[in-house]
Write an enzyme that holds these catalytic residues in place. Structure first.
Site, PDB file in Angstrom:
ATOM      1  N   ASN A  86      -4.915  47.362   2.088  1.00 46.21           N
ATOM      2  CA  ASN A  86      -4.313  48.208   1.041  1.00 46.21           C
ATOM      3  C   ASN A  86      -2.783  48.107   1.025  1.00 46.21           C
ATOM      4  O   ASN A  86      -2.064  49.091   1.166  1.00 46.21           O
ATOM      5  CB  ASN A  86      -4.759  49.670   1.187  1.00 46.21           C
ATOM      6  N   ASP A 124      -6.250  53.569  13.507  1.00 44.81           N
ATOM      7  CA  ASP A 124      -5.958  53.829  12.090  1.00 44.81           C
ATOM      8  C   ASP A 124      -4.451  54.069  11.917  1.00 44.81           C
ATOM      9  O   ASP A 124      -4.021  54.980  11.211  1.00 44.81           O
ATOM     10  CB  ASP A 124      -6.761  55.011  11.549  1.00 44.81           C
TER      11      ASP A 124
END
Lengths: 427, 313
Positions: free
Chosen positions: A95, A308
């Site tokens: 992304n 993450d």
């Protein structure tokens, strides 16, 4: 070139090794593992007395923000953070801006990572063009350029049809499909876990069921399609149970959890006084969920711990809770947190942690690493379980300072990483 | 008022307050009440102090109440409304806070649509910060004025049966009220449609029911909440007509309450949605007393947070 790492405790879950063993590396590959080895003519010795020596740690879920959002992070700073955190490899999510949904972006990432050399970078390609959830991206082309998995991370694949096709199509290239499992139709405006604390704080909730629904749907599809499916940052007791069941039935399902979901709960949003460093997706969950995840890392259901790592600029996070972007950094805190809060209190043994941070992630993505057998590329991490560290965001290598762990005093910290037998110097 | 237990810089929520502090605010408010009954409704208490009213959300009642309280205490007050504030020009909240700080106000009254904004502001400015409502989180001065009204009528809180009925999910008033009433020992029931009841409401230590009849039965106090159609309550029930049929407070339903029940509403009311007009204006209603008490409570809070009482002490 010969290098002997001597006197350390060698833990190699890939071979079931945990012993005081020396590791001899020749020309970037493991030559020999054994007692009282000699470096040989012209060889160097790295004294690892009192340290733990393991296969290079791999973080399979990070956001390096390049191309397009270099003000948050770039490949150089992100891989420096990886090295500082004890990781020799990271897998980065697509992304970016533009997203990694085609060969040229993949090539850019691979080239930049090689140029800096602080850590290996395995790009994850987008599932759909533009991560829009409509048409499949050119997966084959991207795999040819180095992509090791596909994911629309940040944007759940809402269409069951697209997910089915992704699972089927990915089989041609034997790459896993990684899902950010969240049904966006439930808890649409949510900013924290739906429960007692969202109620008390008056913040819109993200129900755990939104994750459970998506995992259940995807596993049902996986039953039809075969192939490999990986749940990113799994966070609820229910979805863990679904994965446990799928594994028992022999489906190709794997999952990862983050340190923050293992260590913090939704209560932290309250206790921190609405700190936006407690805002991430999935949100910090309930204590019951947390306990289930801890059981999952102990019993083997969970394949990997992944950070993450989601750097954001301080200005973006320094806004009202509801408007702040989701995400926290984690590359430079993961190992210390796991050593101090998971291993030290005895929730898991040290070899199991090493597995969750190296062998498990390598297996989930089907990449090299996670093992130090003769002939293997010598990616190695050295860490201490005794040295102390205090989490100081101002001293991070990452451009991101957004962590809820600032000020935490941890026993256990990374000491060095080696890539193909060469010690990574941050300089 | 020299032995004040009040040492806080800010009033961000009822969650932070002890029962003693709450009682102290109520006592202080009582002493300010008579100012509003004088022909010249002004005391010099906050002369020379600057109060900024920072309202990012439309508010008539609360803002006027604060403004009147400030004027009756002789403070210099300045109003920033959302329309004229920098925030709409893209200025971040942090910059707004820093700019305000540079102007050295003594107190800032803030109303904002997002929970936690007053807390964020309080960390950035030296001025005392008063939360005048932050999203669905808290509205402490409302809970305090409600408590003052209840105390005037019932003289006690211990064992008092208070039922709060309506759109619980979107209400900051209910959150501050259940905290406050719990601290003072009242027995609180909250009632509303299941679709407007946030999860784990029981964790406040309140009884949760889903019928207005059950909530009203034997109640000393019935507090009706506005259905916040603008905040998404519309998805929670099919029509306001059906809402009124299921949860509207009518004279008929009120018969099950204690004979000396009082009816409260934080306003603004949707007549015919959560409350029938004849009940709102009926003999049990104390709704306008709440409004009058609002001024006294806000005078008390402004006074206590200004630190003037400590200078006198």
């Amino acid at each position: 070139m010969r290098l002997l790492i001597s006197g350390g405790r060698l833990i190699d879950p890939g071979q079931g090794v945990d012993d005081e063993l020396d590791l001899l590396i020749v020309d970037g590959r493991v030559e020999k593992v054994g007692k009282a080895l000699k470096p040989g003519r012209g060889g160097e010795t790295l004294d690892a007395e009192g340290l733990v020596v393991t296969p290079g740690l791999i973080d399979i879920h990070v956001h390096l923000r390049e191309p397009g959002q270099e003000y948050k992070e770039d490949i150089a700073s992100g891989t420096r953070a990886a090295a500082a955190g004890g990781f020799t490899a990271v897998a980065c999510m697509p992304n970016t801006s533009p997203p990694c949904d085609n060969r040229s972006v993949t090539e850019h990432i691979v080239k930049e990572a090689a140029r800096h050399g602080f850590a290996r970078v395995y790009p994850i390609g987008a599932i759909s063009k533009g991560q829009k959830g409509e048409e499949l991206a050119e997966v084959g082309d991207m795999v040819g350029a180095g992509v090791v998995a596909i994911s629309d991370d940040g944007f759940p694949v809402m269409s069951p049809e697209l997910m089915r096709r992704a699972l089927l199509y990915a089989r041609h290239f034997d790459v896993p499909v990684i899902q950010h499992a969240e049904d966006l139709g439930l808890g649409t405006d949510g900013v924290m876990h739906e429960g007692e604390w969202s109620t008390r704080l008056g913040l819109p909730g993200l129900p755990g069921a939104a994750e459970d629904l998506m995992v259940a749907r995807d596993l049902r599809l996986l039953e039809e399609t075969g192939g490999r499916y990986h749940v990113a940052h799994l966070s609820t007791a229910h979805s863990l149970e679904l994965v446990r069941d799928a594994k028992a039935r022999g489906l190709g399902a794997t999952c990862e959890v983050t340190p923050h979901h293992l260590l913090l709960t939704d209560r932290e949003v309250h206790d921190s006084g609405f700190s936006t460093h407690t805002k991430m997706k999935p949100p910090l969950r309930s204590e019951d969920d947390r306990q289930a995840l801890l059981a999952g890392i102990a019993d083997g259901t969970i394949d990997a711990i992944a950070s993450d790592h989601a750097p954001h600029h301080a200005d973006e996070k320094d806004v009202q809770f509801s408007l702040a972007p989701f995400g926290i950094v984690g590359l430079e805190t993961t190992l210390g947190l796991c050593l101090d809060r998971l291993v030290r209190p005895g929730l898991i043994e040290l070899p199991r942690l090493v597995e969750l941070l190296s062998t498990g992630p390598a297996r989930a993505l089907g990449i090299a690493g996670g093992r130090l057998a003769p002939g293997d590329v010598a990616d190695v991490t050295l860490f201490s379980t005794k040295r102390q560290m205090t989490v100081s965001p101002a001293r991070f290598e990452s451009k991101g300072r957004n962590t809820p762990f600032a000020g935490w005093k941890l026993r256990g910290r990374p000491v060095a990483t080696l890539i193909a037998g060469r010690r990574v110097e941050l300089g | 008022m020299t032995d004040s237990p009040w040492t806080r810089k800010d009033l961000l929520g009822i969650a932070d307050l002890s029962a003693e502090e709450i009682e102290h605010v109520l006592d202080t408010a009582e002493s300010f009440r008579e100012v509003s009954d004088r022909p010249i409704k002004k005391v010099p208490t906050l002369r020379g102090r600057t109060v900024v009213n920072l309202f990012f959300e439309a508010s008539t009642r609360t803002r006027s109440s604060f403004e009147i309280a400030e004027k009756r205490l002789s403070a210099d007050s300045i109003n920033f409304a959302a329309k004229s504030s920098g925030l709409l020009k893209g200025e971040s909240l942090v910059d707004t806070a820093l700019n305000l700080q540079a102007m050295a106000p003594d107190l800032i009254v803030i109303r904002h649509g997002h929970p936690g904004v007053p807390h964020m502001l309080a960390r950035r400015v030296e001025a005392g910060v008063i939360n005048a409502g932050d999203g669905a989180h808290e509205h402490p001065t409302q809970a305090l004025l409600d408590a003052l009204t209840i105390r005037q009528h019932k003289k006690r809180f211990e064992g008092l049966k208070v039922s709060i009925v309506g759109d619980i999910e979107h209400s900051r008033v209910v959150r501050s009220n259940v905290l406050l009433l719990g601290k003072l020992g009242a027995e609180v029931t909250v009632a509303g449609p299941r679709t407007l009841m946030p999860v784990d409401m029981e964790s406040y230590g309140v009884r949760v029911v889903h019928s207005i009849e059950e909530a009203v039965r034997g109640a000393d106090v019935v507090m009706m909440l506005r259905v916040q159609l603008e905040r998404g309550a519309r998805m929670a029930f099919p029509s306001t007509r059906e809402y009124f049929r299921l949860f509207g407070l009518t004279r008929e339903r009120l018969k099950a309450a204690k004979r000396d029940v009082i009816i409260m509403h934080p306003g603004p009311m949707n007549r015919g949605v959560e409350i029938a007009s004849d009940v709102a204006e009926g003999r049990y209603s104390v709704i306008l007393e709440q409004v009058a008490n609002g001024v006294a409570i806000r005078m008390a809070v402004l006074y206590l947070l200004s630190g003037v009482h400590q200078e006198i002490g």
